[in-house]
Design an enzyme around this catalytic site. Structure first.
Site, PDB file in Angstrom:
ATOM      1  CD  GLU C  63      -1.699  -2.490   1.226  1.00 38.38           C
ATOM      2  OE1 GLU C  63      -0.530  -2.659   1.719  1.00 38.38           O
ATOM      3  OE2 GLU C  63      -2.527  -3.253   0.913  1.00 38.38           O
ATOM      4  CG  HIS C 132     -11.939  -7.535   5.051  1.00 41.72           C
ATOM      5  ND1 HIS C 132     -10.910  -8.101   5.714  1.00 41.72           N
ATOM      6  CD2 HIS C 132     -11.443  -7.924   3.762  1.00 41.72           C
ATOM      7  CE1 HIS C 132      -9.732  -8.867   4.928  1.00 41.72           C
ATOM      8  NE2 HIS C 132     -10.266  -8.550   3.707  1.00 41.72           N
TER       9      HIS C 132
HETATM   10  C1  LIG Z   1      -2.238  -5.156   3.941  1.00 36.27           C
HETATM   11  C2  LIG Z   1      -3.317  -5.893   3.184  1.00 36.27           C
HETATM   12  N1  LIG Z   1      -3.506  -5.534   1.837  1.00 36.27           N
HETATM   13  C3  LIG Z   1      -4.326  -6.061   1.163  1.00 36.27           C
HETATM   14  C4  LIG Z   1      -5.082  -7.161   1.658  1.00 36.27           C
HETATM   15  C5  LIG Z   1      -6.080  -7.723   0.895  1.00 36.27           C
HETATM   16  N2  LIG Z   1      -5.699  -9.214   0.480  1.00 36.27           N
HETATM   17  C6  LIG Z   1      -5.903 -10.278   1.318  1.00 36.27           C
HETATM   18  S1  LIG Z   1      -5.160 -11.520   0.550  1.00 36.27           S
HETATM   19  C7  LIG Z   1      -4.477 -10.847  -0.557  1.00 36.27           C
HETATM   20  C8  LIG Z   1      -3.453 -11.488  -1.401  1.00 36.27           C
HETATM   21  C9  LIG Z   1      -2.559 -12.165  -0.719  1.00 36.27           C
HETATM   22  O1  LIG Z   1      -1.444 -12.838  -1.304  1.00 36.27           O
HETATM   23  P1  LIG Z   1      -0.405 -13.895  -0.916  1.00 36.27           P
HETATM   24  O2  LIG Z   1       0.265 -13.114   0.191  1.00 36.27           O
HETATM   25  O3  LIG Z   1       0.324 -14.403  -2.030  1.00 36.27           O
HETATM   26  O4  LIG Z   1      -1.031 -14.878   0.063  1.00 36.27           O
HETATM   27  P2  LIG Z   1      -2.295 -16.012  -0.446  1.00 36.27           P
HETATM   28  O5  LIG Z   1      -3.587 -15.383  -0.318  1.00 36.27           O
HETATM   29  O6  LIG Z   1      -1.928 -16.338  -1.759  1.00 36.27           O
HETATM   30  O7  LIG Z   1      -2.060 -17.261   0.664  1.00 36.27           O
HETATM   31  C10 LIG Z   1      -4.767  -9.615  -0.549  1.00 36.27           C
HETATM   32  C11 LIG Z   1      -4.348  -8.468  -1.457  1.00 36.27           C
HETATM   33  C12 LIG Z   1      -4.732  -7.599   3.014  1.00 36.27           C
HETATM   34  N3  LIG Z   1      -5.503  -8.461   3.560  1.00 36.27           N
HETATM   35  N4  LIG Z   1      -3.915  -6.885   3.714  1.00 36.27           N
END
Ligand SMILES: Cc1ncc(C[n+]2csc(CCOP(=O)(O)OP(=O)(O)O)c2C)c(N)n1
Ligand SMILES: Cc1ncc(C[n+]2csc(CCOP(=O)(O)OP(=O)(O)O)c2C)c(N)n1
Ligand SMILES: [Mg+2]
Ligand SMILES: [Mg+2]
Lengths: 328, 367, 328, 367
Positions: C63, C132
């Site tokens: 972010e 959220h």
């Molecule tokens: C700081 C933050 N930004 C955005 C989100 C929204 N979000 C939840 S899961 C995700 C993707 C996460 O990807 P990854 O780190 O590869 O983990 P995965 O879900 O694939 O296990 C996002 C953008 C969040 N939870 N926290």
């Protein structure tokens, strides 16, 4: 008899850290330049030599890392006292503060707690470079789960810091650096606490209650003295803790006069003066003889220092604000 | 072979500590070389005067740069005319090279709002005080340039301490992903206030942090202005006109030392040895380049004296100009928060004006 | 005749982005999953196909990087519209927002400006996982240099978004996701703006003025209807912009009845209801017949969703709050 | 030779896609192997049931983990009894291995506050939803352990997307500097919602990001539970009992794939091809380990059937228990914000209680 020392506010902070670290092995400080350098304001001077590098930790330059590591430490039972070098640099750690420090307890129904004390020098008036003069206590006061403490005297600084470190909840401890060395006070050598959540009346008065905290306490008292010569008698209440507010003390002081002014250096809109005004009229509208005055910083980014004297509330502006409340 | 194809811990060098050539001298004319020399002398003198102004209470806290002129001037001189720099708070010298005025630089540290303005047509971002926060700005700005198809390259400066911040990581990572025309120039001066380089990170070099972003990383002797010039020039060239597989952004770690305090508010004797300072003083970029230029016949006693006096009068003039600048008007406070002053802010301004009216400025200013 | 479409709020946001991007080549969106995926709420659906990957940019998960890059872009003359996936994830970018977005203009006397529009779905009520459901608009409203806009209808969403994108100042644009798809409204196909800084009266009434915004507008109107049956006649004012506040509209609506209630889902202490209360009594104390009521979220971290219905103000709580103000 | 001394792009492997041995099998007894198998089956079945509960409206948004069991179970099984895990939101399987109950895991995704409590004596941090924010927690917690001289090692999980966040950078960098006993376990499942791994960073591997922190980095086939076990065990050992020069923290990149949606709110067909999913399904960790264990004679039809039915009834019981858990009381809202409820908050609670009293719960709950 209690031994005392004649200390400045920043020395009292240092003394508070020292005595709490001596009392409790779980207390440790971490932050930028807190070790050998003793902190850029000398708030941790000598602690490195006294307690060693494991308990007085110079960290890499990363606020989210500092706060985030302190969360992990605190969750494991330590009592970390992270220092952020200036409150204007707390923002890179803001997510950790809001998303974790404030809510670990609530999320886990008290199973995991993070009783850390996040210290930062705060406020303006010292001719500092940009971003070094923030007063954004309102941001933290809006976060349930945090307590927010702002001392205005050496004695309170040591006692409130000890109370914060021992508190089961996380505390944001903002130190008004304008008065770090402005005056001295007798401070007990032994450990003691000043309770969090209790305001103190710095001056009794019958005409109007003036609420303030931190570095603004002094110009407010100055204004009160000047007004006293005109026959306006101000009560001055130093809030000391801005979250949770000492509602009872605020209401009582207000109801005694029906008039109030709130003074802080933070910007007006969304600052704590608004909250205090709202709680006063919520509890005591029928006592109210005049609008609650707000004498605050302006709704502008903190200026470069050539203009800061105009930005910060001065005794003159405070006087005028009080006079307005009294003459309404 | 590209200047980037080397071990991370093998810094690019051109001159040794005595000014003898030990690497490939950049292909520039004598005037450019003299200019680099002149700019370093200017910065050194400016620095000394600024520190003394602060001591005399004529200026606020000031971050000196002595020792770091080679890195700043060498890099800024290697940029093209339309390129930009995105500085931290210590890159006065780089700013001067790019056309930033001495006067405004002084005004900035005197707390005057005019100090934050950049001269028209000068491609320098405003000073960034929050460490590493300018890194994503450089990425975004250079990204904008490449979206618009301009040829501008952005050189972003930051310290060794800055590499620990999340913003360094995020900003450089975005640059790698979007392949922006950015040069990330790390002034590794060995200290972040009192925290030594070794305490910032366990990685053996800062240059190798480039691995994390899939971009080139390279060390350079940051106290050798010609080596800095060479490596910056190569990074700029690659940013502007990349080879097939080579990423446009580059991370340069310029190894150097600040001779003085972190800022005038700092006392370095608390945390570092004089010995260490002395060792690094032997690498002083100014005598090194001077020795080389003298040996090449480009400089002689007379030209050096000329440079010296020109530099002194330029700095003196700038100080005089800065100190005679009118104090800013309090209404300045309110004018620029928004494009148009909101009504409540207008009212706040009126309140302040009323108090000044009735009380005079004495109500605000300590004598 | 103006063509219209019957759109939900999130569709109107999307349409606003679409028309602004068509109008102005300098407008681009960037954020997590805004590209091929069209945004986790579909607010950018189809834009990637329409405008391509250079103007609809999927970014890495960072972010501060998103906001910080947008600062750099905006300073160079683009009009970036960064999306933060949920407002609870704005905090990692908070330093960029506070230290740079809010003050680039002021610092440089208008020489460098960052006219970006930072969008984020915000607020509770959708049975979302932790973090959220934040509503922390007060944090941004306390930052001079930012404007903060919160639409409550599809028509306003498109018009306010267009106004935000065109605005010379940076705007934090918070989209109440509870009502993203709650209802539809006729929305003009062509570009139009709804002015920033202007509140709108959603319901006229003589007994009490109720100020609200975002998702709380609907339960507030519902409460007003119920109360109308009891003979209590509420004016409902949707603020739409929470910074700068439409002080004139607030004062006018308040003075017409002498009674007010503010409704928001953000926590009470330090929330905007306090600021609005303070401004009302500052301007209009002599009109005041009752304390300004605050019907807000509680001073607790937003709960897991099994309890969110108790956390959020409901029509019933709003009714009670209004009744109290009227019966005082 | 240490398992870490290899190129970053050469993942540690033990079993191939058919379960044939291609690397060094970890030295564990048969029961441990069967347990890994059982835990993977449990997770897979839990996952399927959880997704279906969500579809039926009996649970909120849920993040499935199918495909990732090998990484989660293999790593969690390699930890010592007193070690800790610091999960993101997707590590249900790792949690189960460490003693986290199925019921509370379900309750968490049902939005019940009891879901966030951890069973007494179970060394699992609460779920962290803000991406990468748990990384510094793991560093700090493990740092605390080493300050106190306990032997605990902390295994921190996060995704490929998380490596782009500042908190990843800061947390791992601190671990390097303070040499904490931490295992940073990256579940690189190729996607961060719709953003592919290649879009997160230009670095060729995530493992090589360790270079930036001067710690070991290693890739492992994350769909091979035995390879994961082996590399985690080595990392734990090194954290607990480091060799002279070797840093205690390790960054493990476990290459894997999520078969399903990011969460039940996500539709992956919008951004990825079925083909890709099919290719990765061939690496499914469960049949791989099953084939190996059958070939070793450790598993047979009967034991597999046993495992299957045991798993089914455990999940069914947990669902029944979760669904019969009483709704939380609204006063819960107020009780845990602070150690003691502040007076204003008490008043807020009374206000709520008064409305409930007069209106009943119907005033709050949609039918
Ligand atoms: C700081 C933050 N930004 C955005 C989100 C929204 N979000 C939840 S899961 C995700 C993707 C996460 O990807 P990854 O780190 O590869 O983990 P995965 O879900 O694939 O296990 C996002 C953008 C969040 N939870 N926290
Ligand atoms: C985010 C942030 N944290 C802390 C500070 C206080 N501070 C100012 S300079 C400095 C050290 C910077 O070190 P480095 O990046 O090496 O740059 P140098 O000063 O050596 O040029 C610190 C900690 C700051 N300005 N910003
Ligand atoms: Mg440095
Ligand atoms: Mg992933």
């Amino acid at each position: 008899m209690t031994e005392t020392q004649n200390l400045t506010l920043v020395q009292a902070v240092r003394d508070g850290l020292y005595t709490e670290m001596r009392e409790d092995d779980d207390v440790l400080v971490l932050g930028q330049d807190v070790g050998k350098n003793g902190g850029v304001f000398r708030a941790t001077e000598g602690l490195f030599d006294e307690f060693g590098g494991d308990r007085v930790v110079d960290t890499p330059l990363a606020e989210s890392g500092i706060v985030g590591c302190a969360v992990g430490m605190a969750a494991m039972g330590l009592r970390p006292v992270p220092e952020i070098q200036f409150s204007g640099f707390m923002y890179p750690g803001f997510d950790q503060i809001v998303s974790h420090v404030a809510r670990f307890r609530a999320r886990t129904r008290g199973q995991f707690t993070v009783p850390l004390t996040l210290r930062a020098p705060y406020g303006g008036g010292i001719r500092a470079p940009e971003h070094h003069s923030e007063s954004k206590e309102a941001l933290y006061a809006h976060e349930a789960g945090l307590k927010v403490v702002i001392p205005s005297t050496p004695h309170d600084a040591k006692g409130l810091l000890a109370a914060s470190i021992r508190d089961p909840d996380p505390v944001v401890f903002l130190e008004p650096k304008l008065i770090y060395r402005a005056f001295r006070e007798q401070v007990p050598e032994e450990p003691y606490t000043v309770p969090i959540g209790e305001a103190v009346t710095r001056r009794e008065g019958d005409d109007v209650a003036v609420f303030t905290y931190g570095a603004m306490t002094r110009p407010t008292l100055e204004a009160a003295e000047t007004l006293a010569e005109e026959g306006i008698d101000c009560a001055v209440v130093d809030l000391r803790t801005v979250s949770p507010l000492d509602r009872e003390a605020i209401v009582e002081a207000f109801e005694a006069t029906g008039r109030a002014v709130v003074v802080h250096e933070a910007p007006k809109t969304g600052g704590l003066a608004g909250e205090i005004t709202a709680l006063i009229q919520e509890e005591s509208l029928l006592y109210q003889e005049a609008p609650v005055g707000r004498v605050t910083g302006f709704d502008v980014p903190y200026p470069l220092y050539a203009l800061e004297d105009y930005y910060l509330p001065t005794a003159a502006r405070i006087e005028d604000g009080i006079r307005e409340a009294v003459e309404f | 072979m590209s200047v980037f194809d080397r071990p991370y811990d093998d810094p690019v060098r051109v001159l040794d500590e005595d000014g003898a050539v030990v690497g490939e001298v950049p292909d520039v004319d004598d005037e450019t070389l003299v200019d680099i020399y002149r700019q370093m002398r200017l910065a050194r003198h400016f620095d000394a005067r600024a520190v003394s102004l602060q001591r005399q209470g004529r200026m606020g806290t000031y971050p000196p740069l002595s020792g770091q002129e080679g890195a700043q001037v060498g890099s800024a001189a290697a940029l093209g005319d339309d390129d930009w720099i995105v500085p931290s708070y210590r890159e006065h010298a780089a700013g001067f090279v790019r056309g930033r005025s001495l006067k405004r630089t002084l005004l900035y540290w005197m707390g005057h709002p005019d100090g934050n303005r950049v001269e028209d047509g000068v491609n320098v971002f405003p000073v960034a005080v929050p460490i590493a926060s300018q890194v994503p700005h450089a990425t975004g700005a250079s990204w904008a340039a490449s979206l618009r198809g301009t040829d501008e390259v952005f050189c972003c400066y930051f310290g060794d301490g800055a590499t620990s911040e999340g913003d360094f990581h995020e900003g450089v990572n975005f640059a790698g992903v979007f392949d922006t025309p950015t040069v990330f120039f790390c002034n590794n001066n060995q200290w972040a206030i009192s925290v030594p380089r070794a305490r910032q990170t366990r990685s053996a070099t800062l240059a190798q942090k480039a691995e994390a972003y899939g971009i080139d990383g390279v060390q350079v002797d940051g106290m050798d202005p010609l080596a800095v010039y060479r490596v910056t020039e190569a990074a700029v060239e690659k940013a502007r006109d990349p080879e097939a597989d080579r990423p446009r952004p580059t991370l340069i770690e310029a190894i150097q030392y600040r001779f003085g305090a972190h800022t005038t508010a700092d006392d370095p004797t608390v945390y570092r040895d004089d010995d260490e300072v002395e060792r690094w003083r032997e690498k002083d970029p100014i005598p090194r380049l001077e020795a080389y230029l003298r040996s090449e016949g480009v400089l002689d006693e007379e030209r050096v004296a000329e440079v010296e006096s020109a530099v002194e009068s330029r700095v003196a003039d700038a100080i005089a100009a800065a100190e005679s600048t009118a104090r800013p008007e309090p209404r300045e406070l309110f004018e620029h928060a928004y494009a148009e002053v909101p009504s409540e802010l207008e009212r706040q301004h009126e309140d302040l004006a009323a108090v000044r009216e009735s009380r005079g400025d004495a109500a605000f200013l300590e004598e």
